[in-house]
Design a protein around this motif. Structure first.
Motif, short mmCIF file in Angstrom:
data_model
loop_
_atom_site.label_atom_id
_atom_site.label_comp_id
_atom_site.label_asym_id
_atom_site.label_seq_id
_atom_site.Cartn_x
_atom_site.Cartn_y
_atom_site.Cartn_z
N ALA A 80 0.81 -1.23 0.00
CA ALA A 80 0.00 0.00 0.00
C ALA A 80 0.84 1.27 0.00
O ALA A 80 0.30 2.36 -0.25
N ILE A 81 2.14 1.18 0.25
CA ILE A 81 2.98 2.37 0.35
C ILE A 81 2.97 3.19 -0.93
O ILE A 81 2.89 4.42 -0.91
N GLY A 82 3.03 2.52 -2.07
CA GLY A 82 3.03 3.24 -3.34
C GLY A 82 1.80 4.11 -3.51
O GLY A 82 1.88 5.28 -3.92
N GLY A 83 0.63 3.56 -3.17
CA GLY A 83 -0.59 4.33 -3.24
C GLY A 83 -0.61 5.49 -2.27
O GLY A 83 -1.09 6.57 -2.58
N ALA A 84 -0.06 5.28 -1.07
CA ALA A 84 -0.03 6.34 -0.05
C ALA A 84 0.82 7.52 -0.52
O ALA A 84 0.45 8.69 -0.34
N THR A 163 -3.44 -0.88 -2.81
CA THR A 163 -3.12 0.39 -3.48
C THR A 163 -4.23 1.41 -3.27
O THR A 163 -3.96 2.59 -3.03
N VAL A 164 -5.48 0.98 -3.36
CA VAL A 164 -6.61 1.89 -3.13
C VAL A 164 -6.59 2.42 -1.69
O VAL A 164 -6.79 3.62 -1.45
N VAL A 165 -6.34 1.53 -0.74
CA VAL A 165 -6.26 1.95 0.66
C VAL A 165 -5.13 2.97 0.83
O VAL A 165 -5.28 3.98 1.53
N GLY A 166 -3.99 2.72 0.20
CA GLY A 166 -2.88 3.65 0.28
C GLY A 166 -3.22 5.01 -0.31
O GLY A 166 -2.88 6.06 0.25
N LEU A 167 -3.91 5.02 -1.44
CA LEU A 167 -4.32 6.28 -2.07
C LEU A 167 -5.21 7.10 -1.15
O LEU A 167 -5.03 8.31 -1.01
N LEU A 168 -6.17 6.44 -0.51
CA LEU A 168 -7.07 7.14 0.41
C LEU A 168 -6.30 7.69 1.61
O LEU A 168 -6.57 8.80 2.07
N THR A 169 -5.35 6.90 2.10
CA THR A 169 -4.55 7.36 3.23
C THR A 169 -3.77 8.62 2.88
O THR A 169 -3.77 9.60 3.63
N GLY A 170 -3.10 8.62 1.74
CA GLY A 170 -2.30 9.76 1.34
C GLY A 170 -3.12 10.97 0.95
O GLY A 170 -2.77 12.11 1.26
N PHE A 171 -4.24 10.74 0.26
CA PHE A 171 -5.04 11.83 -0.29
C PHE A 171 -5.89 12.53 0.77
O PHE A 171 -5.95 13.75 0.84
N LEU A 172 -6.56 11.74 1.62
CA LEU A 172 -7.51 12.30 2.58
C LEU A 172 -7.01 12.28 4.02
O LEU A 172 -7.71 12.75 4.92
N GLY A 173 -5.82 11.73 4.25
CA GLY A 173 -5.30 11.70 5.62
C GLY A 173 -6.01 10.70 6.49
O GLY A 173 -6.06 10.87 7.71
N VAL A 174 -6.57 9.65 5.89
CA VAL A 174 -7.29 8.64 6.66
C VAL A 174 -6.46 7.37 6.73
O VAL A 174 -5.65 7.09 5.86
N GLY A 175 -6.69 6.61 7.77
CA GLY A 175 -5.99 5.34 7.90
C GLY A 175 -6.58 4.25 7.04
O GLY A 175 -5.90 3.29 6.67
N GLY A 176 -7.86 4.38 6.70
CA GLY A 176 -8.49 3.38 5.85
C GLY A 176 -8.85 2.09 6.55
O GLY A 176 -9.01 1.06 5.90
N ALA A 208 2.52 6.42 7.99
CA ALA A 208 3.91 6.87 8.04
C ALA A 208 4.41 7.25 6.64
O ALA A 208 5.09 8.27 6.46
N ALA A 209 4.06 6.44 5.64
CA ALA A 209 4.50 6.73 4.27
C ALA A 209 3.89 8.03 3.76
O ALA A 209 4.58 8.87 3.15
N ALA A 210 2.59 8.22 3.99
CA ALA A 210 1.92 9.43 3.54
C ALA A 210 2.45 10.67 4.27
O ALA A 210 2.65 11.72 3.66
N LEU A 211 2.69 10.53 5.57
CA LEU A 211 3.20 11.66 6.35
C LEU A 211 4.60 12.05 5.90
O LEU A 211 4.93 13.24 5.79
N ALA A 212 5.45 11.07 5.62
CA ALA A 212 6.80 11.36 5.15
C ALA A 212 6.76 12.10 3.82
O ALA A 212 7.57 13.01 3.58
#
Length: 276
Positions: A80-84, A163-176, A208-212
């Motif tokens: 999921a990191i790539g999506g995040a 990947t979808v979960v990662g995208l939501l995490t990075g885009f909306l700041g949610v853990g999913g 962590a990936a999205a925050l970084a």
């Protein structure tokens, strides 16, 4: 003073949800930070800190309770990191009203998933027997020794979902979490209670990936509020994880579904005037 009190109360609810239900914390964290005067971008960034740190604490507690499958959670989170990372970059290019509207829509989706999960839990209710329900670890999706073997349809399902979960995490700041839990049940065949604990590992990694990724964009929330939310959320997550291991969480889940619907309406009211 009122802001700190609100942050403390909200933090306890966020942690309780993450620890007991395996998700839902960021659904509260973002609106709370918005209500405390943060912009949409600041709120989604601060939410990643709150949810990521709280999930880590909850995962440690759930691991001690025996409801975490660490290897499977780490593998799902790594995918999921790539999506995040992609979602975090994308969020910086979207107007804040659109970000809020998307978050409101996600909350409605989460409420629907929670309601469906409650119905399934009632039908399959029963005591947890680790000797019977704990999934075996001898059914890998891909192996290379002694010969190569791939359950490719299942592997594709895991990759797409992660990947979808990662995208939501990075885009909306949610853990999913309420997407991760069904994904772990369907894609990795985990029993519901193991999925809830294991999802905390996934949320920790993707947050962590999205925050970084966002750290390099100069997006800084009010760290005093974020710290207050995080500290009380950690306490709540420890309590929630213990509750999940010993008690029926159906009533908590039902109450949280109603709360999510109410907050979704609040966020939508804020976002819609700016969109029209």
């Amino acid at each position: 003073m009122i802001e700190i009190v609100l942050a403390v109360v909200a933090g306890a609810l966020i942690g309780l949800s993450l620890g007991a239900l395996g998700g839902g914390g960021s659904i509260l964290a973002v609106p709370v930070l918005l209500a405390l005067g943060q912009s949409a971008t600041q709120a989604t960034t601060g939410s990643l800190v709150v949810v990521g740190v709280t999930s880590l604490a909850g995962a440690v507690t759930a691991r001690r309770a025996g409801t975490v499958l660490l290897a499977r959670g780490a593998a799902f989170g790594a995918v999921a990191i790539g999506g995040a990372v992609a979602g975090a970059h994308l969020s910086a290019t979207v107007p804040e009203p659109v970000l809020l509207a998307a978050f409101s829509a996600l909350m409605l989706l989460v409420a629907g998933l929670m309601a469906a999960r409650q119905l399934r839990s009632r039908r399959a209710a029963g005591p947890l027997d680790p000797a019977v329900e704990r999934p075996g670890l001898d059914d890998p999706i891909i192996t290379f020794s002694p010969t190569f073997m791939c359950q490719c349809p299942r592997a594709l399902k895991v990759v797409v979902t992660a990947t979808v979960v990662g995208l939501l995490t990075g885009f909306l700041g949610v853990g999913g979490g309420f997407l991760v839990v069904p994904a772990l049940v369907l894609a990795l065949a985990l029993p519901m209670r193991y999925a809830a604990g294991t999802s905390l590992v996934v949320i920790t990694i993707t947050s962590a990936a999205a925050l970084a990724t966002r750290a390099g964009a100069g997006i800084a929330p009010d760290w005093g509020l974020v710290v207050a939310l995080t500290l009380t959320s950690i306490v709540g997550s420890v309590v929630g994880a213990r509750v999940a291991a010993r008690a029926d969480t159906a009533r908590l889940s039902a109450a949280f579904t109603g709360l999510v619907l109410a907050v979704a309406a609040y966020v939508a009211v804020q976002a819609l005037p700016a969109l029209v």
